[in-house]
Motif scaffolding. Structure first.
Motif, PDB file in Angstrom:
ATOM      1  N   THR A 172       0.669  -1.278  -0.023  1.00  0.00           N
ATOM      2  CA  THR A 172      -0.068  -0.010  -0.059  1.00  0.00           C
ATOM      3  C   THR A 172       0.946   1.175   0.446  1.00  0.00           C
ATOM      4  OG1 THR A 172      -0.116   0.470   2.185  1.00  0.00           O
ATOM      5  CG2 THR A 172      -1.701  -1.069   1.587  1.00  0.00           C
ATOM      6  N   LYS A 173       0.240   2.320   0.029  1.00  0.00           N
ATOM      7  CA  LYS A 173       1.165   3.960  -0.119  1.00  0.00           C
ATOM      8  C   LYS A 173       1.622   4.269   1.105  1.00  0.00           C
ATOM      9  CE  LYS A 173      -1.673   6.127  -3.923  1.00  0.00           C
ATOM     10  NZ  LYS A 173      -2.749   6.629  -4.341  1.00  0.00           N
ATOM     11  N   SER A 174       1.368   3.282   2.191  1.00  0.00           N
ATOM     12  CA  SER A 174       1.432   3.431   3.458  1.00  0.00           C
ATOM     13  C   SER A 174       2.528   2.384   4.290  1.00  0.00           C
ATOM     14  CB  SER A 174       0.485   4.061   4.569  1.00  0.00           C
ATOM     15  OG  SER A 174      -0.704   5.008   3.741  1.00  0.00           O
ATOM     16  N   GLY A 175       2.953   0.830   3.435  1.00  0.00           N
ATOM     17  CA  GLY A 175       3.204   0.442   3.403  1.00  0.00           C
ATOM     18  C   GLY A 175       2.396  -0.770   3.719  1.00  0.00           C
ATOM     19  N   LEU A 219       0.993  -4.176   3.549  1.00  0.00           N
ATOM     20  CA  LEU A 219      -1.039  -4.571   4.701  1.00  0.00           C
ATOM     21  C   LEU A 219      -0.496  -6.417   4.800  1.00  0.00           C
ATOM     22  CD1 LEU A 219      -3.341  -5.529   6.456  1.00  0.00           C
ATOM     23  CD2 LEU A 219      -4.513  -4.899   3.973  1.00  0.00           C
ATOM     24  N   SER A 252      -1.546  -6.762   9.737  1.00  0.00           N
ATOM     25  CA  SER A 252      -1.058  -5.622  10.670  1.00  0.00           C
ATOM     26  C   SER A 252      -0.434  -4.938   9.494  1.00  0.00           C
ATOM     27  CB  SER A 252       0.120  -6.169  11.127  1.00  0.00           C
ATOM     28  OG  SER A 252       1.492  -5.682  11.622  1.00  0.00           O
ATOM     29  N   TRP A 253      -0.375  -4.231  10.158  1.00  0.00           N
ATOM     30  CA  TRP A 253      -0.065  -2.411   8.902  1.00  0.00           C
ATOM     31  C   TRP A 253       0.818  -1.209   9.376  1.00  0.00           C
ATOM     32  CZ3 TRP A 253      -2.515   1.655   8.901  1.00  0.00           C
ATOM     33  CH2 TRP A 253      -2.094   2.718   7.555  1.00  0.00           C
ATOM     34  N   ASN A 254       1.577  -1.450   9.062  1.00  0.00           N
ATOM     35  CA  ASN A 254       2.011   0.228  10.085  1.00  0.00           C
ATOM     36  C   ASN A 254       2.477   0.171  11.887  1.00  0.00           C
ATOM     37  OD1 ASN A 254       2.851   1.599   7.954  1.00  0.00           O
ATOM     38  ND2 ASN A 254       1.771   3.096   8.049  1.00  0.00           N
ATOM     39  N   GLY A 255       2.515  -1.185  12.256  1.00  0.00           N
ATOM     40  CA  GLY A 255       2.829  -1.666  13.660  1.00  0.00           C
ATOM     41  C   GLY A 255       1.589  -1.953  14.574  1.00  0.00           C
ATOM     42  N   TYR A 298       0.552  -2.856  18.765  1.00  0.00           N
ATOM     43  CA  TYR A 298       1.124  -1.381  18.545  1.00  0.00           C
ATOM     44  C   TYR A 298       2.744  -1.390  18.655  1.00  0.00           C
ATOM     45  CZ  TYR A 298       2.364   3.090  16.858  1.00  0.00           C
ATOM     46  OH  TYR A 298       3.398   3.736  15.513  1.00  0.00           O
ATOM     47  N   VAL A 313       7.054  -0.187  17.641  1.00  0.00           N
ATOM     48  CA  VAL A 313       7.432   0.791  17.351  1.00  0.00           C
ATOM     49  C   VAL A 313       9.046   0.280  18.066  1.00  0.00           C
ATOM     50  CG1 VAL A 313       6.811   2.150  19.337  1.00  0.00           C
ATOM     51  CG2 VAL A 313       8.012   3.481  17.566  1.00  0.00           C
TER      52      VAL A 313
END
Length: 378
Positions: A91-94, A96, A120-123, A162, A164
């Protein structure tokens, strides 16, 4: 020749039968989404020299010294066999990602059950997977499915997590690891009004890797006799580490302590809490877990030595008349195995393990198991 030695030799002789083709991995693209299949088939040959310990070794099944029962039990099964399917969609944001996995350990063995089911997506992870409270850094490989007692539980439960960098925080199902099992008053109904909170920080280094975890939970009971609700906060803390002493030698282990942890102590003997008969108060039960292991790689295989201790403090509950003198309060396990991988994705192994059980009044018992496996992964 001793009868037990003869029986062991007979079990070992079947190793010549363990030779079947190895499956290969499957991966393909579906409209931009990468789909992959993975899993393995595993055969276990088991011989219990003493009491029958179950499909996976259970300390609770160890017979106490002086108790009568049959010795010498052979079993074979493939219940640990599992299959998983994963996806990765850019995806454009990482990316999936999703993953679903099952095995046949349901109902104690023979029934398909869900292990993992999450995205999971973006953490941000949502679904069912291994509790955030645990780390595999302290884990030593065993052929027995359950492995050493005393670790932070490696079970899977529903959660929102979440992550990080090396820090993960999660809200988890409070009933999945012993949150609804209480020892004590028959008219006390356990309830959950808050999720369990888990935090973990993990760092991986070239020689030293470590993880620290924290658990916070609320244990609640509705008491029918008083028409009132009582609660207590439980907590747990765990530290796990792995030290690479040499390219072929590592030492790993963990220590865990808490009050009200219940099933978060892997294979431990404690419920999370009990109800004090006089006041109706909820009392958290202290528990301690220790695990230690050594792995030595040798050629295409590795030797593994693993020890585990799980202990519950039932003193107050016994004093209050809530638990009997025959309640389990300490488990120990010791494993020694050799796992050989002649080619990629193929493992053979042989293992001997020793398991002990102790009850509140000090009586104890032990049992020894011999196990062999053939595991074919894809």
């Amino acid at each position: 020749m001793n009868n037990k030695i003869k029986k062991i030799a007979a079990v070992i002789s079947v190793s010549t039968l363990l030779s079947v083709p190895v499956a290969k991995a499957v991966s393909f693209d579906v409209e931009g989404t990468q789909v992959s299949l993975k899993g393995y088939g595993k055969l276990d040959f088991i011989y219990d020299l003493d009491a029958k310990l179950g499909n996976a070794a259970s300390n609770a099944a160890v017979r106490l010294d002086g108790d009568k029962g049959a010795d010498g039990h052979f079993d074979a099964h493939a219940f640990q066999t599992r299959l998983g399917i994963g996806t990765e969609t850019p995806t454009k944001s990482g990316a999936l990602t999703t993953y679903i996995e099952g095995d046949f350990w349901g109902g104690g063995g023979g029934t398909l059950r869900l292990r993992h089911a999450y995205g999971s997506w973006n953490g941000i992870l949502a679904g069912q997977t291994t509790t955030n409270f645990t780390s595999f850094l302290g884990y030593t490989p065993t052929i027995d499915f359950t492995g050493q007692v005393g670790q932070a539980n490696i079970a899977r439960q529903a959660q929102l997590r979440y992550t990080v960098q090396g820090l993960s925080i999660a809200l988890e199902d409070p009933s999945g690891l012993g949150g609804t099992t209480y020892t004590g008053a028959a008219n006390a109904e356990a309830k959950n009004s808050l999720p369990d909170l888990t935090l973990r920080y993990e760092h991986s280094g070239e020689r030293l890797s470590y993880a620290s975890s924290l658990l916070l939970r609320r244990l609640e009971v509705y008491n029918e006799a008083t028409d009132d609700e009582e609660s207590v906060f439980g907590y747990g803390a765990s530290l796990a580490a792995k030290v690479q002493l040499a390219p072929t030698v590592s030492v790993q282990g963990s220590v865990m302590y808490g009050e009200g942890t219940g099933g978060y102590l892997y294979l431990g003997p404690a419920a999370p809490a009990y109800v004090e008969p006089g006041s109706g108060d909820v009392e958290a039960i202290p528990a301690l877990g220790v695990a230690l292991g050594l792995t030595v790689k040798a050629g295409r295989g590795s030797y593994n030595l693993a020890y585990g201790l799980g202990k519950a403090d039932w003193d107050d509950a016994h004093r209050d008349g809530v638990v009997e003198a025959d309640r389990d309060n300490e488990y120990q396990s010791l494993y020694l195995n050799y796992i050989w991988s002649p080619v990629s994705r193929l493992d053979y192994g042989v293992e001997v393990s020793h398991h002990t059980r102790e009850v509140v009044d000090g009586r104890d018992g032990s049992a020894t198991r011999l196990q062999m496996m053939a595991k074919y992964s894809f």
